[in-house]
Design a protein around this motif. Structure first.
Motif, PDB file in Angstrom:
ATOM      1  N   ARG A  52       0.837  -1.207   0.000  1.00 51.81           N
ATOM      2  CA  ARG A  52       0.000   0.000   0.000  1.00 51.81           C
ATOM      3  C   ARG A  52       0.868   1.252   0.000  1.00 51.81           C
ATOM      4  NH1 ARG A  52      -5.349  -0.466   0.829  1.00 51.81           N
ATOM      5  NH2 ARG A  52      -5.519   1.579   1.783  1.00 51.81           N
ATOM      6  N   TYR A  53       2.022   1.170   0.650  1.00 55.27           N
ATOM      7  CA  TYR A  53       2.920   2.335   0.602  1.00 55.27           C
ATOM      8  C   TYR A  53       3.397   2.559  -0.839  1.00 55.27           C
ATOM      9  CZ  TYR A  53       6.768   5.488   1.014  1.00 55.27           C
ATOM     10  OH  TYR A  53       7.590   6.574   0.810  1.00 55.27           O
ATOM     11  N   LEU A  54       3.802   1.460  -1.473  1.00 56.13           N
ATOM     12  CA  LEU A  54       4.287   1.584  -2.859  1.00 56.13           C
ATOM     13  C   LEU A  54       3.177   2.106  -3.786  1.00 56.13           C
ATOM     14  CD1 LEU A  54       6.359  -1.729  -3.210  1.00 56.13           C
ATOM     15  CD2 LEU A  54       7.216   0.567  -2.758  1.00 56.13           C
ATOM     16  N   ALA A  55       1.927   1.732  -3.480  1.00 51.88           N
ATOM     17  CA  ALA A  55       0.799   2.181  -4.309  1.00 51.88           C
ATOM     18  C   ALA A  55       0.348   3.591  -3.956  1.00 51.88           C
ATOM     19  CB  ALA A  55      -0.373   1.211  -4.149  1.00 51.88           C
ATOM     20  N   GLY A  56       0.962   4.170  -2.918  1.00 55.59           N
ATOM     21  CA  GLY A  56       0.577   5.529  -2.493  1.00 55.59           C
ATOM     22  C   GLY A  56      -0.748   5.545  -1.758  1.00 55.59           C
ATOM     23  N   LEU A  57      -1.090   4.426  -1.096  1.00 52.11           N
ATOM     24  CA  LEU A  57      -2.405   4.326  -0.465  1.00 52.11           C
ATOM     25  C   LEU A  57      -2.361   4.495   1.059  1.00 52.11           C
ATOM     26  CD1 LEU A  57      -3.904   1.322  -2.476  1.00 52.11           C
ATOM     27  CD2 LEU A  57      -4.510   3.735  -2.672  1.00 52.11           C
ATOM     28  N   LEU A  58      -1.162   4.700   1.615  1.00 50.87           N
ATOM     29  CA  LEU A  58      -1.114   4.881   3.066  1.00 50.87           C
ATOM     30  C   LEU A  58      -1.315   6.352   3.417  1.00 50.87           C
ATOM     31  CD1 LEU A  58       1.755   2.571   4.359  1.00 50.87           C
ATOM     32  CD2 LEU A  58      -0.694   2.177   4.385  1.00 50.87           C
ATOM     33  N   ASP A  59      -1.853   6.567   4.614  1.00 51.95           N
ATOM     34  CA  ASP A  59      -2.044   7.952   5.076  1.00 51.95           C
ATOM     35  C   ASP A  59      -0.722   8.699   5.059  1.00 51.95           C
ATOM     36  OD1 ASP A  59      -4.648   7.600   5.500  1.00 51.95           O
ATOM     37  OD2 ASP A  59      -4.500   7.153   7.638  1.00 51.95           O
ATOM     38  N   SER A  60      -0.820   9.995   4.878  1.00 50.31           N
ATOM     39  CA  SER A  60       0.413  10.794   4.822  1.00 50.31           C
ATOM     40  C   SER A  60       1.105  10.855   6.182  1.00 50.31           C
ATOM     41  CB  SER A  60       0.089  12.202   4.336  1.00 50.31           C
ATOM     42  OG  SER A  60      -0.949  12.731   5.125  1.00 50.31           O
ATOM     43  N   ASN A  61       0.374  10.536   7.278  1.00 46.33           N
ATOM     44  CA  ASN A  61       1.015  10.631   8.597  1.00 46.33           C
ATOM     45  C   ASN A  61       1.744   9.344   9.014  1.00 46.33           C
ATOM     46  OD1 ASN A  61      -1.348   9.304   8.830  1.00 46.33           O
ATOM     47  ND2 ASN A  61      -2.149  10.454  10.565  1.00 46.33           N
ATOM     48  N   VAL A  62       1.810   8.364   8.103  1.00 51.54           N
ATOM     49  CA  VAL A  62       2.619   7.169   8.384  1.00 51.54           C
ATOM     50  C   VAL A  62       4.093   7.545   8.239  1.00 51.54           C
ATOM     51  CG1 VAL A  62       3.262   4.939   7.389  1.00 51.54           C
ATOM     52  CG2 VAL A  62       0.873   5.493   7.712  1.00 51.54           C
ATOM     53  N   GLU A  63       4.914   7.044   9.186  1.00 45.84           N
ATOM     54  CA  GLU A  63       6.352   7.385   9.122  1.00 45.84           C
ATOM     55  C   GLU A  63       7.064   6.379   8.226  1.00 45.84           C
ATOM     56  OE1 GLU A  63       8.036   7.658  13.049  1.00 45.84           O
ATOM     57  OE2 GLU A  63       6.144   8.490  13.799  1.00 45.84           O
ATOM     58  N   TRP A  64       7.704   6.870   7.212  1.00 48.87           N
ATOM     59  CA  TRP A  64       8.427   6.012   6.251  1.00 48.87           C
ATOM     60  C   TRP A  64       9.879   6.438   6.193  1.00 48.87           C
ATOM     61  CZ3 TRP A  64       8.171   1.744   3.247  1.00 48.87           C
ATOM     62  CH2 TRP A  64       9.090   1.620   2.218  1.00 48.87           C
ATOM     63  N   GLN A  65      10.769   5.463   6.225  1.00 52.56           N
ATOM     64  CA  GLN A  65      12.187   5.752   6.029  1.00 52.56           C
ATOM     65  C   GLN A  65      12.697   4.863   4.910  1.00 52.56           C
ATOM     66  OE1 GLN A  65      13.427   4.566   9.905  1.00 52.56           O
ATOM     67  NE2 GLN A  65      13.362   6.639  10.728  1.00 52.56           N
ATOM     68  N   GLY A  66      13.798   5.241   4.346  1.00 56.55           N
ATOM     69  CA  GLY A  66      14.398   4.401   3.307  1.00 56.55           C
ATOM     70  C   GLY A  66      14.098   4.914   1.915  1.00 56.55           C
ATOM     71  N   ASN A  67      14.638   4.182   0.939  1.00 60.75           N
ATOM     72  CA  ASN A  67      14.517   4.628  -0.455  1.00 60.75           C
ATOM     73  C   ASN A  67      13.824   3.585  -1.317  1.00 60.75           C
ATOM     74  OD1 ASN A  67      16.048   7.036  -0.032  1.00 60.75           O
ATOM     75  ND2 ASN A  67      17.872   5.722   0.119  1.00 60.75           N
ATOM     76  N   VAL A  68      13.037   4.101  -2.244  1.00 58.63           N
ATOM     77  CA  VAL A  68      12.441   3.243  -3.276  1.00 58.63           C
ATOM     78  C   VAL A  68      12.951   3.787  -4.609  1.00 58.63           C
ATOM     79  CG1 VAL A  68      10.294   2.479  -4.351  1.00 58.63           C
ATOM     80  CG2 VAL A  68      10.390   2.811  -1.877  1.00 58.63           C
ATOM     81  N   ILE A  69      13.776   2.998  -5.262  1.00 56.71           N
ATOM     82  CA  ILE A  69      14.458   3.520  -6.465  1.00 56.71           C
ATOM     83  C   ILE A  69      14.077   2.668  -7.684  1.00 56.71           C
ATOM     84  CG2 ILE A  69      16.717   4.094  -7.466  1.00 56.71           C
ATOM     85  CD1 ILE A  69      17.633   3.727  -4.347  1.00 56.71           C
ATOM     86  N   CYS A  70      13.537   3.341  -8.700  1.00 58.22           N
ATOM     87  CA  CYS A  70      13.243   2.640  -9.958  1.00 58.22           C
ATOM     88  C   CYS A  70      14.520   2.569 -10.786  1.00 58.22           C
ATOM     89  CB  CYS A  70      12.175   3.379 -10.749  1.00 58.22           C
ATOM     90  SG  CYS A  70      10.606   3.429  -9.931  1.00 58.22           S
ATOM     91  N   SER A  71      14.625   1.535 -11.615  1.00 54.83           N
ATOM     92  CA  SER A  71      15.873   1.342 -12.370  1.00 54.83           C
ATOM     93  C   SER A  71      16.138   2.459 -13.376  1.00 54.83           C
ATOM     94  CB  SER A  71      15.855  -0.014 -13.072  1.00 54.83           C
ATOM     95  OG  SER A  71      14.719  -0.104 -13.896  1.00 54.83           O
ATOM     96  N   ASP A  72      15.092   3.218 -13.753  1.00 57.33           N
ATOM     97  CA  ASP A  72      15.317   4.341 -14.674  1.00 57.33           C
ATOM     98  C   ASP A  72      15.507   5.652 -13.921  1.00 57.33           C
ATOM     99  OD1 ASP A  72      12.789   4.737 -13.730  1.00 57.33           O
ATOM    100  OD2 ASP A  72      11.827   4.946 -15.691  1.00 57.33           O
ATOM    101  N   GLY A  73      15.526   5.596 -12.604  1.00 60.90           N
ATOM    102  CA  GLY A  73      15.779   6.786 -11.794  1.00 60.90           C
ATOM    103  C   GLY A  73      14.575   7.700 -11.608  1.00 60.90           C
ATOM    104  N   LEU A  74      13.460   7.386 -12.243  1.00 64.04           N
ATOM    105  CA  LEU A  74      12.264   8.236 -12.108  1.00 64.04           C
ATOM    106  C   LEU A  74      11.410   7.753 -10.934  1.00 64.04           C
ATOM    107  CD1 LEU A  74      11.324   8.514 -15.894  1.00 64.04           C
ATOM    108  CD2 LEU A  74      12.513  10.219 -14.498  1.00 64.04           C
ATOM    109  N   ALA A  75      10.433   8.584 -10.578  1.00 60.85           N
ATOM    110  CA  ALA A  75       9.592   8.240  -9.430  1.00 60.85           C
ATOM    111  C   ALA A  75       8.648   7.085  -9.768  1.00 60.85           C
ATOM    112  CB  ALA A  75       8.790   9.463  -9.014  1.00 60.85           C
ATOM    113  N   LEU A  76       8.270   6.344  -8.705  1.00 67.19           N
ATOM    114  CA  LEU A  76       7.363   5.196  -8.884  1.00 67.19           C
ATOM    115  C   LEU A  76       5.914   5.650  -9.084  1.00 67.19           C
ATOM    116  CD1 LEU A  76       6.993   2.069  -8.701  1.00 67.19           C
ATOM    117  CD2 LEU A  76       6.664   2.366  -6.248  1.00 67.19           C
ATOM    118  N   GLN A  77       5.576   6.776  -8.431  1.00 73.96           N
ATOM    119  CA  GLN A  77       4.197   7.279  -8.478  1.00 73.96           C
ATOM    120  C   GLN A  77       3.703   7.414  -9.920  1.00 73.96           C
ATOM    121  OE1 GLN A  77       6.230   8.600  -6.003  1.00 73.96           O
ATOM    122  NE2 GLN A  77       5.064   7.382  -4.524  1.00 73.96           N
ATOM    123  N   GLN A  78       2.451   7.118 -10.088  1.00 74.41           N
ATOM    124  CA  GLN A  78       1.766   7.198 -11.380  1.00 74.41           C
ATOM    125  C   GLN A  78       2.267   6.181 -12.400  1.00 74.41           C
ATOM    126  OE1 GLN A  78       1.512  11.235 -12.773  1.00 74.41           O
ATOM    127  NE2 GLN A  78       0.884  11.974 -10.763  1.00 74.41           N
TER     128      GLN A  78
END
Lengths: 251, 272
Positions: free
Chosen positions: A53-79
């Motif tokens: 759900r975090y990867l899908a952007g479905l978690l509340d904005s007040n959830v604490e997230w640390q770390g990196n999510v990196i796509c192989s082309d360097g662009l954002a995962l969103q959308q």
């Protein structure tokens, strides 16, 4: 235009819900290879759905997230993700073909005859062209999940996030739908959450088990055969190992 | 491509022929049930008069009421038209107000915090108690009855609609989010259609109670309508006329309910 499959790296991820002392995930790292299915197993409450759900952007904005999510082309995962849930989430007021075209209603794109034609071609691929004008409630569970698959394909996103999409189906329908999904999503990078070790071993190009509290990802070696795998001695051994690890984690 | 043929031939629950004949049977059974209920009620009515030797100024016979229905047909029809207008316009006004306020409460949280207690408190005031005030403000014409009918249905419609709007299945909203729907698109394409079954329940309640508002308004002060006709007949001891008006009013309410129910079932086939 055919897209090059993309991979994903989750590096040192941590996730904590507000007002909860213990984190759900901590120092979790995973490699999601491009154009393959990565299966995530884990006990209930291990945090796999939260991660998805975090990867899908479905978690509340007040959830604490640390770390990196990196796509192989360097662009954002969103959308760039499509999401398939356990329920087919077909809108009951829209016909099958309108459900398949749903993403076009939201993207300021007109549903042109070409779009409808593409939707019909996808429905043909999932074997449901004959019921294109039917309402979802007139279809069986397996048919509905195939419409959901066509809707996912219609979005044409490089990443497909699946949260137990086959779990509510009977064994034979599930087996057929796994095969169909694997064939139609061959150019996509798929992350599949499942509770079923057999399903995971059958479909996975890479397999992780989330264990511990907070959860970390443990990579499980798979048989050398290519997915979708038939049940053989090697895959049975891997399944046995998964059960063993899950039992330990439940204890 | 995998072999899809066995899966493709999975039987759909769409069994047209079977479904149609079942529907036909159900409809015929409902009709027969309706006729039986009507006959039993008429028999009870007549039986009551025989059993207790009731005079016609207490309870007229079904036949004398039928006689009045035929004899005063044009007058009854005129007054029925007035009451029907009051009910329909009251329904339209009440439903629009209910939908509007439910949307406001959904979209603007502060409005919900302020409005909901007021809405609940407003139900403590009996609608019959404010009828004379409405006559004073809106005169004895149709407007005061329309407002009465609207007020009486406003609360159930608003609460049903609001409940429907805020209880959109979580999965639908997740799907809309992953499809990058804007908040407006989410409302129009997901939340409003998903709220229709709840709104339909509100409308069904509304069509049953709206005539109460309209007729109560006519009793308090009016120059036309079935409620007015009943009061006049009562004052002149023309009880069979009163029953004729009452019968038409009941018939009007029943027809309105069944037409609404039929329309809603057609418009929202996923409701059940």
């Amino acid at each position: 235009m055919k897209q090059t499959p993309l991979g994903l790296t989750i590096d040192n991820a941590g996730l904590r819900y507000p007002n909860v002392n213990q984190a759900i995930l901590d120092k979790l790292s995973m490699q999601i290879p491009a154009g393959q299915w990565t299966c995530l197993l884990g006990r209930s409450g291990s945090g796999k759905t939260s991660l998805l759900r975090y990867l899908a952007g479905l978690l509340d904005s007040n959830v604490e997230w640390q770390g990196n999510v990196i796509c192989s082309d360097g662009l954002a995962l969103q959308q760039r993700i499509a999401y398939m849930a356990q329920q087919d989430l077909l809108l009951p007021w829209l016909s099958v073909v309108d459900n398949v075209c749903l993403s076009y209603r939201f993207n300021k794109q007109k549903i042109t005859p070409e779009v409808t034609e593409k939707a019909l071609a996808l429905l043909d691929q999932v074997g449901l062209l004959a019921v294109r004008h039917a309402l979802p409630q007139t279809l069986s569970g397996g048919m509905r999940q195939r419409v959901a698959l066509a809707r996912t394909l219609m979005q044409d996103k490089p990443f497909i996030l699946m949260d137990e999409p086959f779990s509510a189906l009977d064994a034979v329908t599930r087996h057929k739908l796994q095969q169909l999904s694997y064939t139609l999503l061959k150019d996509k990078t798929v992350i599949l959450i499942t509770h079923d070790p057999q399903e995971a071993v059958r479909l996975a190009g890479r397999l992780y088990i989330l264990t511990g509290r907070p959860a970390q990802a443990e990579h499980i070696a798979l048989p050398i055969s290519r997915p979708p795998r038939d049940i053989d001695a090697d895959s049975a051994l891997v399944q046995q190992r998964i059960f063993h690890l899950l039992e330990q984690d439940y204890a | 491509m995998p072999d899809l043929s066995p899966l493709a031939s999975t039987p759909s629950r769409h069994q047209h022929t079977g479904q149609k004949s079942t529907q036909h049977r159900t409809r015929s059974a409902s009709l027969v049930r309706g006729v039986i209920i009507l006959c039993v009620m008429l028999a009870l009515w007549q039986g009551l008069i025989y059993a207790f030797a009731l005079p016609s100024f207490i309870l007229p016979t079904p036949l004398s009421v039928l006689d009045r229905l035929v004899a005063r047909y044009p007058i009854l029809l005129d007054h029925t038209w007035v009451t029907a207008q009051e009910i329909i316009l009251g329904l339209l006004l009440g439903l629009s107000m209910g939908l509007f306020f439910a949307l406001q409460m959904l979209l603007f949280k502060p409005i919900k915090r302020w409005l909901l207690p007021v809405l609940i408190a407003s139900q403590a005031i009996p609608v019959f108690a404010i009828a004379p005030v409405l006559m004073l403000w809106l005169d004895y014409g149709i407007a005061s009855k329309v407002v009465m009918a609207a007020i009486i249905i406003f609360f159930p419609v608003t609460t049903c609609c609001y409940d429907g709007l805020r209880n959109t299945p979580r999965g639908f909203l997740d799907l809309a989010h992953t499809l990058q729907a804007s908040r407006w698109q989410q409302l129009i394409h997901i939340q409003l259609p998903a709220a229709l079954p709840a709104l339909a329940s509100g409308i069904r309640v509304a069509v049953v109670i709206a005539p109460i508002g309209a007729v109560a308004g006519e009793w308090v002060g009016s120059s036309a309508g079935l409620g007015y006709l009943m009061l006049q007949a009562n004052a002149r001891m023309m009880i069979d006329d009163m029953f004729a008006a009452l019968l038409i009013l009941s018939l009007l309410s029943v027809v309105l309910y069944f037409v609404t129910d039929f329309t809603l079932k057609r418009a929202i086939p996923w409701e059940h």
